[in-house]
Design an enzyme around this catalytic site. Sequence first.
Site, PDB file in Angstrom:
ATOM      1  N   ASP A 144       0.828  -1.193   0.000  1.00 34.65           N
ATOM      2  CA  ASP A 144       0.000   0.000   0.000  1.00 34.65           C
ATOM      3  C   ASP A 144       0.867   1.249   0.000  1.00 34.65           C
ATOM      4  O   ASP A 144       1.999   1.242   0.506  1.00 34.65           O
ATOM      5  CB  ASP A 144      -0.923   0.017   1.219  1.00 34.65           C
ATOM      6  CG  ASP A 144      -1.981  -1.074   1.149  1.00 34.65           C
ATOM      7  OD1 ASP A 144      -2.194  -1.625   0.055  1.00 34.65           O
ATOM      8  OD2 ASP A 144      -2.594  -1.371   2.194  1.00 34.65           O
ATOM      9  N   ARG A 145       0.325   2.312  -0.526  1.00 32.66           N
ATOM     10  CA  ARG A 145       1.079   3.560  -0.633  1.00 32.66           C
ATOM     11  C   ARG A 145       1.570   4.055   0.728  1.00 32.66           C
ATOM     12  O   ARG A 145       2.718   4.488   0.868  1.00 32.66           O
ATOM     13  CB  ARG A 145       0.205   4.626  -1.294  1.00 32.66           C
ATOM     14  CG  ARG A 145       0.874   5.988  -1.401  1.00 32.66           C
ATOM     15  CD  ARG A 145       0.037   6.934  -2.226  1.00 32.66           C
ATOM     16  NE  ARG A 145       0.709   8.208  -2.445  1.00 32.66           N
ATOM     17  CZ  ARG A 145       0.347   9.102  -3.356  1.00 32.66           C
ATOM     18  NH1 ARG A 145      -0.689   8.849  -4.133  1.00 32.66           N
ATOM     19  NH2 ARG A 145       1.005  10.232  -3.500  1.00 32.66           N
TER      20      ARG A 145
END
Length: 460
Positions: free
Chosen positions: A222-223
Amino acid sequence: MLLRLKNLLSPPSTTSGGGVRSCISALHVSRSYYATGKEPKEDANGDYKGGKWFTLPPFTPALNGAALGKEISCGRAQTKSGATTVTALKWVLRCCPELPRSLIQKLFRLRQVRRESSDVQQERSLKRVAAKDSIDVGDRLCLPITVREFPLEKKDCHCNEEEVNFVRSLVLYKDLAIVVVNKPPGMPVQGGVGIKNSLDELAAACLSYDYSEPPRLVHRLDRDSSGILVMGRTQTSATALHSIFREKTFGAKDDVGNEERILQRKYVALVIGSPRRRKGLISAPLGKVVVDNGKSDRITIFDNCQNISAQHAITEYRVIKSSCHGYTWLELSPLTGRKHQLRVHCAEVLGTPIVGDLKYGWQAHRKWKHLPWPNLEKKSNENVTKGKTIPFCLDLESGSISEKHPRLHLHCKQMVLPDVSLALRNVQCSSDYDLSEVENLELTAPLPSYMQRSWDMLDS
């Protein structure tokens, strides 16, 4: 169209002195050569005889990366590294990575790619070949020699020296097959609309080193999360790694309780609250639902396992340590690789959302109260002042539990995976190589600064 065809087939303005030009990736040791003859002349059938052609090396099948990864995952004794069917388009792309894909496709559309079969022993005869035609071992493909004059499109690299050094400082491990980085929080893994400075693009610009092909993603993070991210340096290694990640997801139920599984991932997460049990297994299928009138979506638990869109998701967890302030450090080991799996399992199954996860733990963060720790905050502010500005507008310092707006406290700290580089070398040397003897790589990534600060605060 006729003018373009004429320009494409016209002889180059300069001589071909040099003769040999390397146009093949590091996977192939053979080099291409130029075969020159008379001016191209078209016969009644539209074929050119005695023309100037750029001849690629004879086709040699490569290892089947998908089959190799699958057999490593299944623990089979031997691998049958049979080659998959390769089309003419794929072989040209593999041999000439520096040529734009659009140009190669155009050559096929204009019927300017020829095949010289390996069984031709007398006069050289070239026949047209389509992009989707499969090629046999020993076949040689020929392109118009004028592709030498095509101005190569250089990849735009807007990174300055400081940015390149920063990206390379993220590398944890590198060999002939893979490159492993410690992804910083806030940096997206993959590019898209409105996304700048994604890790895959930066890796292509800064982490190719002496390879003609860029590193390829084999899994995601995930970012806002951080930690170990593995990329394949070649097409074969990337395919093998992707197969390993995929096979372990499909066979997750068989890996429950297995401490010697081929692929092991361990995340560290700080959650709000504490699970009822010190350790356990979460097996809850996940699915995507659309919210906000189709403007966004989120992942949630699907109680009905018969739902077609539901995907099984399994996570092992254990409590590392708890705090009297209402926080708990967890070690999370995902046996499957589903989108937002750990975040949803923590928030909806354990009832302990991850700190900084406003998407799935917004209710717990409505009453968020940061912990004031003046001594640590003073030291951290001094370090930030003295430290240099981090490239790409990344902020790796702020976001601990002492601040009003904490960042996501989810970090991939450890990973164990097969040594794909060693497996590829041994399989190429011997088709009877026992894959059960493949050694493992153990990788570790340090916590980002703000998570380390939260750890120190709760440990004091």
